[in-house]
Design a protein around this motif. Structure first.
Motif, mmCIF file in Angstrom:
data_model
loop_
_atom_site.group_PDB
_atom_site.id
_atom_site.type_symbol
_atom_site.label_atom_id
_atom_site.label_comp_id
_atom_site.label_asym_id
_atom_site.label_seq_id
_atom_site.Cartn_x
_atom_site.Cartn_y
_atom_site.Cartn_z
ATOM 1 N N LEU A 1 0.829 -1.206 0.000
ATOM 2 C CA LEU A 1 0.000 0.000 0.000
ATOM 3 C C LEU A 1 0.862 1.254 0.000
ATOM 4 N N LEU A 2 1.889 1.260 0.832
ATOM 5 C CA LEU A 2 2.784 2.415 0.880
ATOM 6 C C LEU A 2 3.530 2.592 -0.443
ATOM 7 N N MET A 3 3.943 1.486 -1.045
ATOM 8 C CA MET A 3 4.623 1.582 -2.343
ATOM 9 C C MET A 3 3.700 2.214 -3.385
ATOM 10 N N GLY A 4 2.434 1.817 -3.370
ATOM 11 C CA GLY A 4 1.482 2.407 -4.303
ATOM 12 C C GLY A 4 1.251 3.880 -4.039
ATOM 13 N N LEU A 5 1.154 4.248 -2.756
ATOM 14 C CA LEU A 5 0.958 5.660 -2.402
ATOM 15 C C LEU A 5 2.168 6.500 -2.797
ATOM 16 N N ILE A 6 3.355 5.969 -2.568
ATOM 17 C CA ILE A 6 4.576 6.699 -2.942
ATOM 18 C C ILE A 6 4.634 6.887 -4.454
ATOM 19 N N GLY A 7 4.336 5.818 -5.203
ATOM 20 C CA GLY A 7 4.342 5.926 -6.657
ATOM 21 C C GLY A 7 3.329 6.941 -7.162
ATOM 22 N N THR A 8 2.132 6.923 -6.587
ATOM 23 C CA THR A 8 1.101 7.885 -6.988
ATOM 24 C C THR A 8 1.525 9.312 -6.674
ATOM 25 N N ALA A 9 2.091 9.509 -5.485
ATOM 26 C CA ALA A 9 2.532 10.852 -5.088
ATOM 27 C C ALA A 9 3.660 11.352 -5.987
ATOM 28 N N VAL A 10 4.610 10.478 -6.306
ATOM 29 C CA VAL A 10 5.715 10.875 -7.187
ATOM 30 C C VAL A 10 5.191 11.186 -8.588
ATOM 31 N N GLY A 11 4.231 10.389 -9.063
ATOM 32 C CA GLY A 11 3.636 10.659 -10.371
ATOM 33 C C GLY A 11 2.930 11.998 -10.418
ATOM 34 N N MET A 12 2.203 12.322 -9.362
ATOM 35 C CA MET A 12 1.532 13.622 -9.296
ATOM 36 C C MET A 12 2.549 14.756 -9.244
ATOM 37 N N LEU A 13 3.627 14.540 -8.512
ATOM 38 C CA LEU A 13 4.667 15.564 -8.427
ATOM 39 C C LEU A 13 5.351 15.766 -9.780
ATOM 40 N N PHE B 1 12.139 2.143 0.961
ATOM 41 C CA PHE B 1 11.151 3.085 0.426
ATOM 42 C C PHE B 1 11.831 4.250 -0.302
ATOM 43 N N ILE B 2 12.979 4.665 0.178
ATOM 44 C CA ILE B 2 13.728 5.716 -0.520
ATOM 45 C C ILE B 2 14.184 5.215 -1.891
ATOM 46 N N THR B 3 14.631 3.970 -1.954
ATOM 47 C CA THR B 3 15.025 3.373 -3.231
ATOM 48 C C THR B 3 13.857 3.347 -4.204
ATOM 49 N N ALA B 4 12.696 2.918 -3.721
ATOM 50 C CA ALA B 4 11.508 2.869 -4.581
ATOM 51 C C ALA B 4 11.105 4.263 -5.043
ATOM 52 N N GLY B 5 11.180 5.241 -4.146
ATOM 53 C CA GLY B 5 10.839 6.614 -4.522
ATOM 54 C C GLY B 5 11.778 7.173 -5.568
ATOM 55 N N ALA B 6 13.068 6.864 -5.440
ATOM 56 C CA ALA B 6 14.041 7.326 -6.436
ATOM 57 C C ALA B 6 13.752 6.709 -7.802
ATOM 58 N N GLY B 7 13.445 5.411 -7.825
ATOM 59 C CA GLY B 7 13.094 4.765 -9.089
ATOM 60 C C GLY B 7 11.823 5.330 -9.685
ATOM 61 N N ALA B 8 10.847 5.638 -8.835
ATOM 62 C CA ALA B 8 9.599 6.230 -9.320
ATOM 63 C C ALA B 8 9.843 7.603 -9.923
ATOM 64 N N GLY B 9 10.817 8.334 -9.388
ATOM 65 C CA GLY B 9 11.138 9.649 -9.938
ATOM 66 C C GLY B 9 11.623 9.560 -11.371
ATOM 67 N N ILE B 10 12.535 8.628 -11.640
ATOM 68 C CA ILE B 10 13.041 8.487 -13.011
ATOM 69 C C ILE B 10 11.968 7.892 -13.914
ATOM 70 N N ALA B 11 11.118 7.018 -13.367
ATOM 71 C CA ALA B 11 10.029 6.433 -14.162
ATOM 72 C C ALA B 11 9.015 7.493 -14.564
ATOM 73 N N SER B 12 8.740 8.429 -13.669
ATOM 74 C CA SER B 12 7.780 9.490 -13.967
ATOM 75 C C SER B 12 8.301 10.428 -15.046
#
Length: 465
Positions: free
Chosen positions: A6-18, A168-179
């Motif tokens: 759930l947190l991974m999904g929320l982080i991905g959604t938040a990074v996508g919105m950002l 979670f920081i690793t996942a957020g960093a990957g989501a940043g480049i994916a976005s």
């Protein structure tokens, strides 16, 4: 493990919105800048007192205001946000403790600085800061506490440990480049190849899910809005706006010869870029460390970014002259005939923002769009200034400059082939296209500087097909 997913999904959604928000603001600021310049030209035309240098100063003024605010936000508001944050994230994930790397001031300062730096016209992109911002969101949403704001929520407390925090920081960093690149697999491979040294298969799947959510969110929101203007197409993904190489291309085995040449050239120029950038940063550190007063040192760093922008704007002066001479219309560089306006074409390559310029350079079927003089001039100018910009006091990324530089020399190689074999319209010679070799050159230079291979290939495929 449901709460972790759930947190991974929320982080991905938040990074996508950002990511969506950053791109919308950047596009809006760029449009606002050129609209104001065009309005000024129209007023000057009606008064019959059009002044070329005043038009250039008008353009420069908007850029200087943005770059001063961008540099000031990281120098005086959050020093941890300068320049891109990616090396700091890599260092943290590999055991280095860095103060103020994940606080709210760093987030706000990096966010503001990144938007203004890219919109100002500096040779930079939002990729590095987006990785940093994604990591910040990964840290903040997983820990749900902030000493700065005095917030300590009593949920997801089991993740408040060093190991989970790094995941979670690793996942957020990957989501940043994916976005940024709309490439979820590329984001996953980037974190595996470049960012983190501690990995397992469970974290890989969770990071991929996070990247997937970030990409989907950015694409979904971008489908209906452009520059915060609603287009009425929510949820409709237009292929023409995303896919550059839509038609399949039959490739001859002979195409591998210039491709190998571009690979070697990318490695050599990449090594030169890194070496030159290291020397520039050493000189930069020596000079600024010699200034004893802290406030004067920060002011000097701000003035350096101003000087970089002035140098860049001076290179696009011919483009402004051409604009004034043509009744005040802001021309897209794809409309400029290089055999008629050599200096203007080179200046137009510098005047356009990097993302739009890359799209033009990648465009197929534009064999004679730019000449040797314009491409070589823009290449030399862009190479030096992007190398100088990297490490300056703004939150900026290197990916756009690397792709742009590689696309320029790749297109030169393609133009050489066109000069030798002519414009080929048959299926056998369709691969002789400067736009195709611009894409290959972009990948080669990016790889030569970053030493990325697999993740870069996936990112380029996601961008082009």
């Amino acid at each position: 493990e449901w709460d972790r997913w759930l947190l991974m999904g929320l982080i991905g959604t938040a990074v996508g919105m950002l990511g969506f928000l950053i791109h919308q603001i950047i596009d809006s600021l760029i449009k606002l800048k050129w609209d104001l310049v065009e309005n000024y030209l129209q007023v000057s035309k009606r008064k019959s007192d059009g002044n070329i240098h005043m038009t250039w100063l008008c353009t420069l003024g908007f850029g200087l205001a943005m770059v001063a605010l961008s540099s000031g936000s990281v120098l005086f508001f959050c020093p941890a946000g300068s320049p891109s944050g990616l090396p700091e994230i890599i260092g943290y994930l590999n055991g280095t403790s860095i103060q103020h790397l994940f606080n709210i001031k760093t987030f706000l300062g990096t966010f503001v600085s990144c938007m203004l730096a890219v919109a100002s016209g500096l040779f930079c992109g939002p990729e590095g800061p987006m990785i940093h911002l994604g990591a910040l969101l990964g840290c903040g949403l997983s820990q749900l506490q902030s000493d700065t704001l005095g917030i300590h929520l009593p949920i997801f407390t089991r993740f408040r440990n060093s190991a989970d925090k790094r995941s979670f920081i690793t996942a957020g960093a990957g989501a940043g480049i994916a976005s940024v690149f709309r490439a979820p697999i590329g984001g996953l491979l980037f974190t595996l190849e470049e960012v983190s040294s501690f990995w397992d298969i469970r974290l890989a799947w969770q990071t991929f899910f996070c990247c997937l959510m970030a990409t989907f969110t950015t694409d979904l929101l971008s489908s209906s809005l452009y520059g915060f203007v609603y287009r009425g197409h929510f949820g409709f993904f237009e292929a023409e706006k995303r896919i550059i190489f839509w038609n399949l291309l039959d490739v001859n085995v002979l195409a591998f010869v210039p491709t190998i040449l571009l690979g070697i050239l990318g490695g050599l120029l990449g090594a030169l870029f890194v070496s030159l950038n290291i020397r520039i940063n050493k000189l930069r550190m020596q000079f600024f460390n010699s200034i004893p007063k802290l406030s004067l040192r920060k002011t000097s760093k701000l003035l350096e970014t101003v000087l970089i922008l002035v140098s860049k704007q001076y290179g696009s002066l011919d483009y402004i002259i051409f604009t004034v001479a043509n009744e005040g219309s802001i021309f897209l560089m794809c409309c400029i005939a290089p055999h008629l306006f050599l200096s203007v074409a080179a200046a137009a390559l510098l005047a356009e923002n990097g993302k739009q310029g890359i799209t033009y350079l990648f465009k197929r079927g534009t064999h004679e769009e730019f000449g040797y003089t314009s491409l070589c001039t823009a290449l030399a100018f862009y190479f030096i200034l992007s190398c100088w910009t990297a490490g300056s006091a703004v939150a900026s990324g290197l990916v756009i400059p690397l792709l742009y530089t590689g696309a320029l020399y790749g297109r030169i190689i393609g133009l050489v082939l066109v000069s030798i074999f002519g414009v080929q319209t048959n299926e056998y010679g369709a691969w002789i296209d400067p736009g195709l070799f611009a894409a290959i050159g972009a990948a080669s230079f990016f790889s030569g500087v970053s030493r990325l291979t697999i993740s870069l290939t996936v990112i380029m495929v996601s961008m082009l097909s």
